[in-house]
Design a protein around this motif. Structure first.
Motif, PDB file in Angstrom:
ATOM      1  N   LYS A  97       1.073  -1.334   0.433  1.00  0.00           N
ATOM      2  CA  LYS A  97      -0.206   0.017  -0.090  1.00  0.00           C
ATOM      3  C   LYS A  97       1.062   1.578   0.181  1.00  0.00           C
ATOM      4  O   LYS A  97       0.947   2.134  -0.756  1.00  0.00           O
ATOM      5  CB  LYS A  97      -0.879   0.078   1.428  1.00  0.00           C
ATOM      6  CG  LYS A  97      -2.114  -0.904   1.064  1.00  0.00           C
ATOM      7  CD  LYS A  97      -3.120  -0.536   2.059  1.00  0.00           C
ATOM      8  CE  LYS A  97      -2.686  -1.285   3.574  1.00  0.00           C
ATOM      9  NZ  LYS A  97      -3.439  -1.400   3.970  1.00  0.00           N
ATOM     10  N   LYS A  98       1.626   1.303   0.811  1.00  0.00           N
ATOM     11  CA  LYS A  98       2.940   2.500   0.943  1.00  0.00           C
ATOM     12  C   LYS A  98       3.987   2.551  -0.629  1.00  0.00           C
ATOM     13  O   LYS A  98       3.842   3.853  -0.721  1.00  0.00           O
ATOM     14  CB  LYS A  98       3.888   1.951   1.949  1.00  0.00           C
ATOM     15  CG  LYS A  98       4.773   3.236   2.568  1.00  0.00           C
ATOM     16  CD  LYS A  98       3.842   4.838   2.932  1.00  0.00           C
ATOM     17  CE  LYS A  98       4.843   5.862   3.194  1.00  0.00           C
ATOM     18  NZ  LYS A  98       3.809   7.042   3.515  1.00  0.00           N
ATOM     19  N   TRP A  99       4.256   1.598  -0.909  1.00  0.00           N
ATOM     20  CA  TRP A  99       5.026   1.900  -2.206  1.00  0.00           C
ATOM     21  C   TRP A  99       3.904   2.026  -3.533  1.00  0.00           C
ATOM     22  O   TRP A  99       4.009   2.857  -4.491  1.00  0.00           O
ATOM     23  CB  TRP A  99       5.272   0.062  -2.593  1.00  0.00           C
ATOM     24  CG  TRP A  99       6.659  -0.021  -3.748  1.00  0.00           C
ATOM     25  CD1 TRP A  99       7.426  -0.060  -3.862  1.00  0.00           C
ATOM     26  CD2 TRP A  99       5.733  -0.450  -5.399  1.00  0.00           C
ATOM     27  NE1 TRP A  99       7.681   0.143  -5.391  1.00  0.00           N
ATOM     28  CE2 TRP A  99       6.924   0.116  -6.002  1.00  0.00           C
ATOM     29  CE3 TRP A  99       4.647  -0.303  -5.643  1.00  0.00           C
ATOM     30  CZ2 TRP A  99       6.598  -0.089  -6.767  1.00  0.00           C
ATOM     31  CZ3 TRP A  99       4.130  -0.537  -7.712  1.00  0.00           C
ATOM     32  CH2 TRP A  99       6.059  -0.872  -8.273  1.00  0.00           C
ATOM     33  N   GLU A 101       0.884   3.521  -3.137  1.00  0.00           N
ATOM     34  CA  GLU A 101       0.897   5.525  -2.395  1.00  0.00           C
ATOM     35  C   GLU A 101       2.304   6.643  -3.614  1.00  0.00           C
ATOM     36  O   GLU A 101       1.809   7.715  -3.871  1.00  0.00           O
ATOM     37  CB  GLU A 101       1.075   5.291  -1.685  1.00  0.00           C
ATOM     38  CG  GLU A 101       0.553   6.694  -0.872  1.00  0.00           C
ATOM     39  CD  GLU A 101       1.209   6.909   0.266  1.00  0.00           C
ATOM     40  OE1 GLU A 101       0.768   7.501   1.516  1.00  0.00           O
ATOM     41  OE2 GLU A 101       0.062   5.785   1.462  1.00  0.00           O
ATOM     42  N   ASN A 102       2.999   6.091  -2.659  1.00  0.00           N
ATOM     43  CA  ASN A 102       3.841   6.420  -3.166  1.00  0.00           C
ATOM     44  C   ASN A 102       4.335   7.048  -4.841  1.00  0.00           C
ATOM     45  O   ASN A 102       4.874   7.684  -5.554  1.00  0.00           O
ATOM     46  CB  ASN A 102       5.901   6.249  -2.644  1.00  0.00           C
ATOM     47  CG  ASN A 102       5.625   6.645  -1.230  1.00  0.00           C
ATOM     48  OD1 ASN A 102       5.371   7.298  -1.003  1.00  0.00           O
ATOM     49  ND2 ASN A 102       6.440   5.696  -0.653  1.00  0.00           N
TER      50      ASN A 102
END
Length: 217
Positions: A97-99, A101-102
């Motif tokens: 999810k963080k990857w 988003e970035n």
């Protein structure tokens, strides 16, 4: 786009559409909070059945999902982007999810390409289709040079141009001309059927009308 999160021994199988895919269970519960929270249900079984999801998942996207959950190198592109993003939330994979988003922050166009791809391939239900159409409508001038727009069906493009917040009649002359040029390209592909789209141009200039009558009537 490529990424990598450790190659490991396979201890169980995930069964997807009747086919078994070997996986390392320890890696699975390390990457996915969903499987970690449900680990007691799966620890004593060799085969983990992958349930039917509200989104259509093709085999390539599923294998990409497995690679992510195993810490193996994976590839995300506009054809599987939305599926992988959905799975990252359904199976609660914080690192993914963080990857994603970035990546969206650095490459905002990927969402538009993914939306267009999904519309062309009818991958979603009606609610999701409306979301995809609105995303393209909201950013139409940013994606207008994409040749795949010309492949959209007339009713789909008509909704994109009229149903949402595009407001072509409020554009300046330069932007309106850009859209008119696109519509003529679309007419070359879809012929007379596509002429209904010119309803979107409320104050049509004489030269545009003459071009329509002479070449497409």
């Amino acid at each position: 786009m490529w990424s990598t999160l450790s190659l490991c021994e396979k201890s169980k199988n995930i069964v997807f559409k009747g086919k078994k895919y070997p996986i390392d269970f320890d890696s699975l519960i390390r990457y996915s909070n969903y499987y970690y929270n449900h680990r007691s249900e799966y620890e004593k079984t060799e085969d983990i059945i992958f349930p039917n999801e509200p989104i259509e998942i093709d085999e390539e996207s599923f294998q990409t999902f497995l690679k992510i959950c195993q810490g193996e190198p994976f590839n995300i592109n506009y054809s599987n982007f939305f599926i992988i993003r959905q799975l990252s939330y359904i199976y609660d994979i914080p690192g993914l999810k963080k990857w994603i988003e970035n990546y969206i922050k650095k490459n905002p166009e990927i969402t538009l390409k993914a939306s267009l791809h999904n519309l062309l391939n009818n991958k979603n239900d009606q609610i999701k289709i409306e979301e995809e159409e609105k995303a393209i409508s909201d950013n139409f001038l940013e994606i207008i040079e994409n040749e795949d727009l010309l492949k959209l069906r007339v009713p789909t493009l008509f909704r994109i141009l009229t149903r949402y917040n595009l407001h072509i009649d409020q554009f300046d002359d330069q932007k309106q001309e850009k859209i008119i040029d696109f519509l003529f390209k679309y007419l070359d592909v879809h012929k007379k059927e596509g002429s209904v789209l010119f309803i979107c141009i409320k104050d049509m200039k004489i030269n545009t009308m003459l071009r329509l009558i002479e070449n497409y009537s």
